[in-house]
Design a protein around this motif. Structure first.
Motif, mmCIF file in Angstrom:
data_model
loop_
_atom_site.group_PDB
_atom_site.id
_atom_site.type_symbol
_atom_site.label_atom_id
_atom_site.label_comp_id
_atom_site.label_asym_id
_atom_site.label_seq_id
_atom_site.Cartn_x
_atom_site.Cartn_y
_atom_site.Cartn_z
ATOM 1 N N THR A 119 26.673 97.206 92.332
ATOM 2 C CA THR A 119 25.412 97.060 93.061
ATOM 3 C C THR A 119 25.306 95.749 93.808
ATOM 4 O O THR A 119 25.654 94.695 93.291
ATOM 5 N N GLN B 191 25.559 106.160 102.088
ATOM 6 C CA GLN B 191 26.062 105.008 102.839
ATOM 7 C C GLN B 191 27.507 105.302 103.188
ATOM 8 O O GLN B 191 28.249 105.828 102.351
ATOM 9 N N VAL C 108 22.367 103.871 99.491
ATOM 10 C CA VAL C 108 21.394 102.799 99.701
ATOM 11 C C VAL C 108 20.093 103.293 99.084
ATOM 12 O O VAL C 108 19.642 104.396 99.385
ATOM 13 N N ASP D 215 16.580 96.437 99.308
ATOM 14 C CA ASP D 215 17.605 97.489 99.314
ATOM 15 C C ASP D 215 18.628 97.208 98.228
ATOM 16 O O ASP D 215 19.021 96.048 98.027
ATOM 17 N N ARG E 43 22.467 98.593 97.231
ATOM 18 C CA ARG E 43 23.604 99.393 97.716
ATOM 19 C C ARG E 43 24.669 99.400 96.641
ATOM 20 O O ARG E 43 24.964 98.373 96.035
#
Length: 99
Positions: A67, A95, A40, A48, A50
């Motif tokens: 992404t 993550q 993250v 954000d 991720r």
């Protein structure tokens, strides 16, 4: 995973042992270990991103694969690959893998 586009990038290195050593870990060591893992990345704007960390450089420029963009905790967009400029990065964290 493709090769990284940065000239001076951190790359994945096999240390021969997956066990953590007792010495203190530097931020550079941490970043080298998480290449290829889900992360993250939080930007100064609060957005954000991720995805899977492809590579990064000494300026904290980051390339991410698979992404997902989250604004206020809600998924807003999906990208195959994304490049995040280092001066916009607030932090990067690992993550947990989705099951």
């Amino acid at each position: 995973m493709r090769s990284c586009c940065f000239k001076k990038s951190f790359s994945r290195r096999d240390s021969g042992s997956s066990k953590m050593s007792l010495r203190k870990q530097t931020p550079s060591d941490f970043l080298k270990q998480i290449i290829g893992r889900p992360v993250v990345v939080k930007l100064n704007s609060g957005v954000d991103y991720r995805g899977v960390l492809a590579c990064l450089d000494g300026y904290m420029n980051i390339a991410i694969e698979q992404t997902e963009e989250y604004v206020n905790g809600q998924l807003k967009n999906k990208y195959g690959d994304a490049f995040l400029r280092g001066n916009n990065v607030l932090y990067i964290s690992t993550q947990k893998r989705k099951v």
